[in-house]
Design an enzyme around this catalytic site. Structure first.
Site: not given
Length: 701
Positions: A390, A392-395, A397, A411, A508
């Protein structure tokens, strides 16, 4: 047979109020137990233990002279030394420790009285220990410095009146409080290992104090206080007050305040590292004029040929400048990564050892390794799309498989990530120091060739939102599984707030950041937004509001104020989502403008709380547990942070069957987007939810 002495005395300095408390004493030593009932004035007492295993000394011997010399040194001291004294003369070792909040005159008076008593109670013994109200004194012919010793110990009880309420609920609250104090005292440094605080259960406040001899290491102090805390289960249940006394540490709790708010002497503050940068020296007017002249460019027309030459030179210079700037940016980026890696290693890798990480040697500490990039390339098949879990905002995975068959989640920080080096460092620095069964485990990190990677344990059942908000998969979450998830998340947040070495606000907490292992046990993830609180700090303000709307406390979303009560609010939202199977975000679309919180409160107020429950739970639910969880959830989402319970209280309430819960106020308004969102996750949402280590989307305020 070993000899034990007990004595009761009254200090003239504290005889202002005349009162009497009944104390029950249990004195432990290997193979022997003494039970004595004593009446003490103003809680003052004297206990001694004369130990014959090290033998006796003779009159006028060198041992007697050295012991007397050390006693005189302690009696004549004019400096408090944070209440700790350790000295050696010849064969004699002496340790004295005063309670952390007493002043010099009280400390020396207590030690002088203790010395006098021990001379009478333990004559000719080469080893003895004495405990008084404000101090402890021990001496021996063996080395007793920097060694944790757990026996002999004494358990001293206040039995003035029976405690009200369920004694085991009170014991749970006290253990949480003592565990929190233990971590604070153990981290207190080499001058003072002492901590005090209070905790509430209903209307009753409980006060506690813990202290170690500061010559112990952090681990030894922690172990000693852990043993003392475990001891209250066997001797302090149902008591209004109790003390556990050990040679290396002691603890006490009471139903009334018995200590000063702070230590008698404040610890020295380390010099600030945030020194202001030096300003450049002022320039004279003349030098400024010369500088201005140097900045001026004078162009003199020299004809067409000269203009063409200069144009070509200017074009070449611009090309070189652009090329050089790109290289400088890359160098700076590499330099940032090197500095970050040095910072991470300097903060975490205190002691290096060599460990074989699936066939490869990596440099690591006892806690946290730095993993080589080539290992992760092989494990993820060079980060191929087939292994992508998937994004996310981080990048993105990726799932990886190591040489020994162990599955991992990697990640990868993308170059266009909404998070950067700050969040990367934050997550590494925080989660590497955290060890709890309800927190996701960080296996290592990698900073090579412009890559920034975090490696986690793989969670085969993905994240909670995948099951909770999908009608076809929610059937796998029976009530018992959901209740276990609620309790596990509560324990994880409690550990962050009070039991870990750092006091951490997650900021969060949401369903997609709760991962599930193969047994559906919850593990909290994503610490990129977390913040550390220091000392007694309990609130902070930020101009950068991050997290997920719908889970944010109103004071955080609207004013940027966050605290441990912000996490409590998020936990309350999550708890109600687990019970209902519905998202708080988007709930108003199908419920005529009502948020999930408001809807739950109205049902509960009408006595119809069971109607909130997911219909898939009808067959497996326990009605009393469901209603209790709804009640706790509503307590957590109250608008005023002061009204919300602490996580320690939440854990106690979840584990108790008889505790009376206060009535909650109407919850805060819903903090969410106006845009209608589908109840079922879209394909993009599903892809993001599968992310084994999810990252929040950054939404504007």
């Amino acid at each position: 047979m070993p000899h034990s002495c007990f004595h009761n005395r009254r200090s003239a300095e504290t005889m202002v109020t005349v009162s009497t408390r009944i104390l029950f004493l249990i004195f432990f030593y290997p193979g022997l137990t003494y039970l004595v009932t004593l009446t003490f004035a103003l809680d003052l007492y004297f206990l001694s233990r004369c130990i014959n295993s090290t033998g006796y000394y003779t009159a006028n011997s060198a041992y007697e002279r050295d012991l007397s010399s050390l006693f005189n040194e302690i009696s004549s001291t004019t400096k408090l030394n944070y209440g700790f004294f350790h000295s050696q003369s010849g064969e004699v070792n002496v340790i004295a420790l005063c309670r952390g909040d007493v002043k010099l005159n009280v400390c020396t008076s207590c030690l002088n009285d203790t010395i006098s008593e021990m001379k009478q109670r333990c004559p000719r013994y080469k080893e003895a220990i004495g405990w008084s109200e404000f101090c402890m004194l021990r001496y021996s012919s063996r080395n007793i410095s920097k060694r944790v010793e757990l026996s002999p110990q004494a358990c001293l009880l206040n039995t003035q009146s029976a405690v009200e309420g369920n004694p085991y609920e009170i014991l749970d609250v006290l253990k949480v409080l003592l565990d929190y104090l233990r971590s604070r005292a153990a981290a207190g440094g080499t001058l003072l290992k002492y901590a005090t605080s209070s905790s509430s259960l209903g209307a009753q406040l409980w006060y506690a104090l813990v202290q170690c001899t500061p010559d112990l290491s952090e681990q030894d102090c922690n172990d000693c206080l852990k043993a003392a805390t475990d001891g209250i289960t066997s001797c302090c249940v149902g008591q209004r007050g109790c003390r556990v006394l050990k040679p290396s540490c002691n603890l006490r709790f009471e139903s009334y305040p018995f200590f000063d708010s702070g230590p008698a002497v404040l610890l020295p503050q380390s010099p600030s590292t945030d020194a202001a940068p030096a300003l450049p020296p002022p320039q004279s007017p003349r030098s400024k004029k010369e500088e201005n002249k140097q900045k001026k460019s004078v162009w003199i027309p020299l004809g067409a040929s000269l203009s063409a030459t200069l144009g070509l030179a200017l074009f070449s210079a611009c090309g070189f400048f652009i090329w050089r700037r790109r290289n400088i940016q890359e160098d700076n980026e590499n330099s940032q990564e090197v500095q970050l890696l040095d910072l991470v290693r300097g903060s975490i890798l205190d002691e290096h050892s060599s460990e074989n990480f699936n066939g490869e040697n990596v440099s690591r500490s006892q806690e946290f390794p730095s993993i080589q990039l080539n290992i992760l390339h092989v494990a993820t098949n060079s980060f191929c799309d087939e292994n992508k879990l998937g994004e996310g905002g981080f990048g993105p995975v990726y799932k990886g498989t190591l040489a020994d068959g162990k599955a991992i989640a990697v990640k990868r920080l993308s170059r266009t990530s909404g998070q950067g080096l700050l969040e990367f460092k934050n997550e590494v620095m925080l989660i590497a120091k955290l060890q709890h069964r309800n927190l996701v485990r960080l296996l290592g990190c990698c900073l090579e060739k412009n890559e920034k990677l975090l490696v986690y344990e793989f969670m085969p059942n993905r994240s909670l939102d995948v099951f909770l908000f999908d009608s076809s998969m929610a059937m796998e979450l029976s009530w018992q599984k959901r209740f276990n998830i609620i309790k596990g998340v509560a324990r994880g947040i409690l550990y962050l707030h009070e039991d870990s070495r750092l006091r951490i606000i997650h900021r969060d907490l949401k369903a997609s950041n709760v991962l599930l292992d193969h047994e559906m046990n919850p593990k909290i993830s994503d610490f990129g937004m977390a913040r550390i609180f220091g000392g007694d700090q309990n609130q902070a303000n930020t101009n950068r509001v991050v997290g997920t709307y719908g889970y944010m406390a109103p004071e955080y979303a609207m004013e940027g104020l966050f605290s441990i009560k912000s996490d409590v609010f998020s936990f309350g939202v999550l708890l109600l989502e687990i019970i209902s199977g519905k998202r708080n975000n988007g709930f108003h679309v199908s419920e005529r403008g009502e948020s999930l919180l408001t809807f739950a409160w109205k049902l509960w107020s009408k006595g119809q709380g069971m109607e909130l429950m997911d219909q898939l739970l009808v067959q497996s639910c326990v009605a009393a547990e469901v209603l209790k969880c709804i009640h706790i959830g509503l307590l957590c989402v109250q608008e005023d942070p002061a009204d919300r319970p602490s996580m320690s209280s939440v854990v106690v309430m979840l584990g108790s069957e008889t505790i009376t819960l206060p009535r909650p106020a109407e919850p805060a308004f819903s903090v969410g987007r106006v845009v209608a969102e589908p109840i079922e996750p879209t394909s993009n949402d599903r892809n993001c939810s599968i992310n084994e280590v999810t990252i929040s989307k950054l939404s504007p305020r």
